[in-house]
Design an enzyme around this catalytic site. Structure first.
Site, PDB file in Angstrom:
ATOM      1  N   HIS A  21       0.796  -1.124   0.042  1.00 31.25           N
ATOM      2  CA  HIS A  21       0.014  -0.027  -0.078  1.00 31.25           C
ATOM      3  C   HIS A  21       1.038   1.108  -0.101  1.00 31.25           C
ATOM      4  O   HIS A  21       2.100   1.111  -0.080  1.00 31.25           O
ATOM      5  CB  HIS A  21      -0.916  -0.204   1.075  1.00 31.25           C
ATOM      6  CG  HIS A  21      -0.497  -0.151   2.510  1.00 31.25           C
ATOM      7  ND1 HIS A  21       0.586   0.680   2.890  1.00 31.25           N
ATOM      8  CD2 HIS A  21      -0.554  -1.326   3.443  1.00 31.25           C
ATOM      9  CE1 HIS A  21       1.148   0.310   4.212  1.00 31.25           C
ATOM     10  NE2 HIS A  21       0.504  -0.918   4.638  1.00 31.25           N
ATOM     11  N   HIS A  24       3.875   1.570   2.245  1.00 25.88           N
ATOM     12  CA  HIS A  24       5.112   0.620   2.063  1.00 25.88           C
ATOM     13  C   HIS A  24       5.801   1.526   1.048  1.00 25.88           C
ATOM     14  O   HIS A  24       7.070   1.694   0.854  1.00 25.88           O
ATOM     15  CB  HIS A  24       4.554  -0.607   1.348  1.00 25.88           C
ATOM     16  CG  HIS A  24       3.949  -1.362   2.368  1.00 25.88           C
ATOM     17  ND1 HIS A  24       2.607  -2.060   2.090  1.00 25.88           N
ATOM     18  CD2 HIS A  24       4.575  -2.087   3.373  1.00 25.88           C
ATOM     19  CE1 HIS A  24       2.445  -2.997   2.956  1.00 25.88           C
ATOM     20  NE2 HIS A  24       3.311  -3.108   3.848  1.00 25.88           N
ATOM     21  N   CYS A 129       0.684  -9.189  21.403  1.00 28.11           N
ATOM     22  CA  CYS A 129       0.050  -8.664  20.155  1.00 28.11           C
ATOM     23  C   CYS A 129       0.446  -9.082  18.835  1.00 28.11           C
ATOM     24  O   CYS A 129       1.522  -8.845  18.791  1.00 28.11           O
ATOM     25  CB  CYS A 129      -0.129  -7.141  20.129  1.00 28.11           C
ATOM     26  SG  CYS A 129      -0.807  -6.393  18.546  1.00 28.11           S
ATOM     27  N   CYS A 132       1.366  -6.470  16.345  1.00 25.43           N
ATOM     28  CA  CYS A 132       2.905  -6.054  16.429  1.00 25.43           C
ATOM     29  C   CYS A 132       3.913  -6.920  16.527  1.00 25.43           C
ATOM     30  O   CYS A 132       5.069  -7.018  16.304  1.00 25.43           O
ATOM     31  CB  CYS A 132       3.356  -5.282  17.766  1.00 25.43           C
ATOM     32  SG  CYS A 132       2.014  -3.756  18.071  1.00 25.43           S
ATOM     33  N   CYS A 151      -4.358  -3.593  22.019  1.00 27.46           N
ATOM     34  CA  CYS A 151      -2.900  -2.914  21.737  1.00 27.46           C
ATOM     35  C   CYS A 151      -3.560  -1.508  20.889  1.00 27.46           C
ATOM     36  O   CYS A 151      -4.404  -1.797  19.955  1.00 27.46           O
ATOM     37  CB  CYS A 151      -2.346  -3.653  20.715  1.00 27.46           C
ATOM     38  SG  CYS A 151      -0.918  -2.918  19.625  1.00 27.46           S
ATOM     39  N   HIS A 154      -3.147  -1.842  17.310  1.00 32.92           N
ATOM     40  CA  HIS A 154      -4.061  -2.759  16.685  1.00 32.92           C
ATOM     41  C   HIS A 154      -5.459  -3.065  17.567  1.00 32.92           C
ATOM     42  O   HIS A 154      -5.539  -4.196  17.992  1.00 32.92           O
ATOM     43  CB  HIS A 154      -3.118  -4.116  16.455  1.00 32.92           C
ATOM     44  CG  HIS A 154      -1.982  -4.121  15.721  1.00 32.92           C
ATOM     45  ND1 HIS A 154      -0.818  -3.701  16.269  1.00 32.92           N
ATOM     46  CD2 HIS A 154      -1.947  -3.768  14.571  1.00 32.92           C
ATOM     47  CE1 HIS A 154       0.086  -3.796  15.383  1.00 32.92           C
ATOM     48  NE2 HIS A 154      -0.534  -3.806  14.361  1.00 32.92           N
ATOM     49  N   LYS A 301      -6.476   8.557   8.792  1.00 33.20           N
ATOM     50  CA  LYS A 301      -5.591   7.293   8.825  1.00 33.20           C
ATOM     51  C   LYS A 301      -6.014   6.404   7.585  1.00 33.20           C
ATOM     52  O   LYS A 301      -7.375   6.468   7.596  1.00 33.20           O
ATOM     53  CB  LYS A 301      -5.564   6.410   9.987  1.00 33.20           C
ATOM     54  CG  LYS A 301      -4.571   5.428  10.121  1.00 33.20           C
ATOM     55  CD  LYS A 301      -4.739   4.809  11.491  1.00 33.20           C
ATOM     56  CE  LYS A 301      -3.755   3.317  11.265  1.00 33.20           C
ATOM     57  NZ  LYS A 301      -4.057   2.372  12.038  1.00 33.20           N
ATOM     58  N   LYS A 304      -9.156   0.685   5.209  1.00 35.63           N
ATOM     59  CA  LYS A 304     -10.190   0.051   4.473  1.00 35.63           C
ATOM     60  C   LYS A 304     -11.487   0.157   5.230  1.00 35.63           C
ATOM     61  O   LYS A 304     -12.765   0.516   4.592  1.00 35.63           O
ATOM     62  CB  LYS A 304      -9.715  -1.345   3.970  1.00 35.63           C
ATOM     63  CG  LYS A 304      -9.367  -1.458   2.493  1.00 35.63           C
ATOM     64  CD  LYS A 304      -9.117  -2.944   2.092  1.00 35.63           C
ATOM     65  CE  LYS A 304      -8.026  -2.966   1.199  1.00 35.63           C
ATOM     66  NZ  LYS A 304      -7.377  -3.969   0.914  1.00 35.63           N
TER      67      LYS A 304
END
Ligand SMILES: [Zn+2]
Length: 509
Positions: A21, A24, A129, A132, A151, A154, A301, A304
């Site tokens: 994405h 990256h 987690c 992570c 987390c 997440h 952020k 999706k």
């Protein structure tokens, strides 16, 4: 510093858990710009990217997709490789942590740490987690009323309570050495804001960490204790060594890394765990860990599930790979966070690339064709040549400091000056009067020079389009940065060609 040493740059290896994405892409493009910049300076560059293919989350994703983990990571690696090809990422190697060369190196670093007495067996109990792939203290987790512990990075995943026999690493013993290192070598963690965060963590003291997992069928086996696999971060971080031949002696020709480029969310692993592992193993530390920021979309952020999306293929298709490379690094400062939108992308593409840069090239080359038969005249320098010198100097300064966005600014300022120079010189008027010929020669020669300088400075950001511009200037091989100002373009045959950056509103479809 050995001037002959290779410049070794890495990015974080991407976790094989989903499609590539924009997050990256920003990291790969930024690192690619740094690598290309150093090549442009004439240095021997080694640029490595790759995939982190172990870890519990990979196993879960493969299970959910009904394929073996090996099949899963092969498919993901192909998808990432394809994206980097389209985006013109110029890496020299692509390492995958499932490769034999990597497994051998991980087992060797474990032997070295073991020989230093930094592993012991113990019972781990605590939270983990999977997002992570990291152990969490209760302080690091959040809990809303009536909810499970989560987390903060997440929140959609449940943290797991784990209790198992593990190998532990004496991380606590490295608190003081790491604090001392931060003082002695401030360049180790950059930018400064990230160094301060790491210092805070260290000042709070470090606890030992569990570095093996039992009963997981996917990973690097622990040497002499094959019931355990190596904790995914100890495994993954070692890629920076295994990619250059560790434990073979040849790795020493490239190590230490000049810069590990990573995201700011994984500084703890790269600026605490990694240096501690290396100190224990008696291996030199990298020179710099550079933590870049995050990309948001319209202030939110990218997610999706929240409906905030700008998928990589769409972003590439919008105005082509070079334009995306330019836009991302123009908008996302390399030392901080940045925000993008489709609308601002279109606007910058039209005003900066199609109008400012594209028109400068188009006007200059067409005037050389029209007034001088397509051959760059020979003439003494004008004010614009001085601007070129200043631009190169400033560009090197900011690029050496890792301020890539300012490198773009510097090049585009030169483009603006060249456009202003055309207006002031009014070559179309000079062309009407034979007495204006020497000034017209000087004007066109200066414009050709400024275009070549702009192409050279922008080449790391837009390698394909700037390579094309340089060919049109009769210079198929771009000069190194040190030679660009002394290169004589007079006598070169130029080609105007099609617009470098076609304006979407003028295109007929
Ligand atoms: Zn997490």
């Amino acid at each position: 510093m050995d001037p002959n040493k290779r410049f070794y740059i890495t990015t974080a290896i991407d976790y094989a858990n989903g499609s590539p994405h924009l997050g990256h892409a920003v990291e790969k493009i930024g690192a690619d710009v740094v690598a290309r910049y150093h090549r442009r300076k004439g240095e021997d560059v080694h640029f490595v990217i790759g995939m982190d293919e172990h870890g519990q989350k990979v196993l879960q994703s493969a299970d959910a997709a009904g394929v073996s983990p090996a099949e899963w990571v092969d498919a993901i690696a192909e998808e990432f490789t394809e994206a980097w090809k389209v985006l013109n990422i110029s890496h020299d190697d692509f390492i995958r942590t499932t490769e034999d060369r990597h497994h051998r190196g991980v087992q060797e670093i474990i032997r070295l740490i073991e020989a230093n007495g930094d592993f012991y067996q113990g019972t781990y109990s605590g939270y983990y987690c999977v997002g992570c792939e990291g152990y969490k203290t209760e302080d690091e987790l959040v809990q809303e009323e009536g909810e499970e512990l989560r987390c903060p990075t997440h929140p959609s995943l449940e943290v797991q309570w784990m209790e198992e026999e593990n190998w532990f690493f004496r991380l606590s013993a490295y608190t003081e050495p790491l604090l001392k290192l931060l003082d002695e070598r401030p360049e180790l963690v950059q930018p400064e804001i990230r160094r301060n965060e790491i210092r805070k963590v260290l000042e709070g003291g470090l606890e030992d960490i569990s570095v093996s997992r039992s009963r997981l069928p996917w990973g690097v086996p622990w040497p002499e204790d094959p019931d355990h696999i190596v904790y995914v971060w100890l495994d993954a971080l070692t890629n920076y060594l295994t990619a250059i031949g560790f434990p073979g002696e040849e790795y020493q020709a490239t190590w230490p890394a000049d810069v590990h480029v990573i995201g700011k969310d994984i500084t703890r692993f790269h600026c605490i765990y990694w240096p501690a592992f290396l100190l224990s193993a008696g291996i030199e530390l990298p020179k710099t860990v550079w933590a870049h920021g995050f990309v948001t979309y319209g202030g939110r952020k990218l997610s999706k599930s929240a409906g905030v999306t700008f998928e990589l293929p769409e972003a590439i298709d919008r105005h082509g790979p070079d334009a995306l490379r330019y836009y991302l690094l123009r908008e996302v400062p390399w030392n901080g966070d940045g925000d993008i939108t489709r609308e601002r992308f279109d606007e910058r593409y039209t005003t900066e690339l199609a109008n400012d840069l594209g028109n400068l090239a188009n006007r200059s080359l067409s005037m050389i064709e029209k007034y001088r038969g397509g051959v760059v005249p020979s003439a003494p320098p004008r004010s614009l040549d001085e601007s070129c010198e200043k631009a190169v100097e400033r560009y090197e300064h900011v690029m050496d400091d890792g301020l890539l966005h300012q490198g773009i600014h510097t090049a585009m300022d030169l483009v603006s000056e060249a456009n202003g120079f055309i207006e002031r010189q009014a070559p179309w008027s000079l062309a009407k009067d034979p007495a204006g010929a020497p000034e017209l020669d000087a004007t066109l020669a200066s414009l050709a020079r400024a275009l070549l300088v702009a192409a050279t400075l922008l080449h790391p950001f837009m390698p394909e389009r700037m390579g094309e511009l340089s060919r049109r200037l009769g210079t198929p091989e771009l000069p190194t940065l040190g030679l660009v100002l002394s290169l004589d373009l007079s006598g070169n045959s130029v080609i105007r060609g099609e617009p470098l950056f076609p304006r979407p509103d003028l295109q007929t479809k």
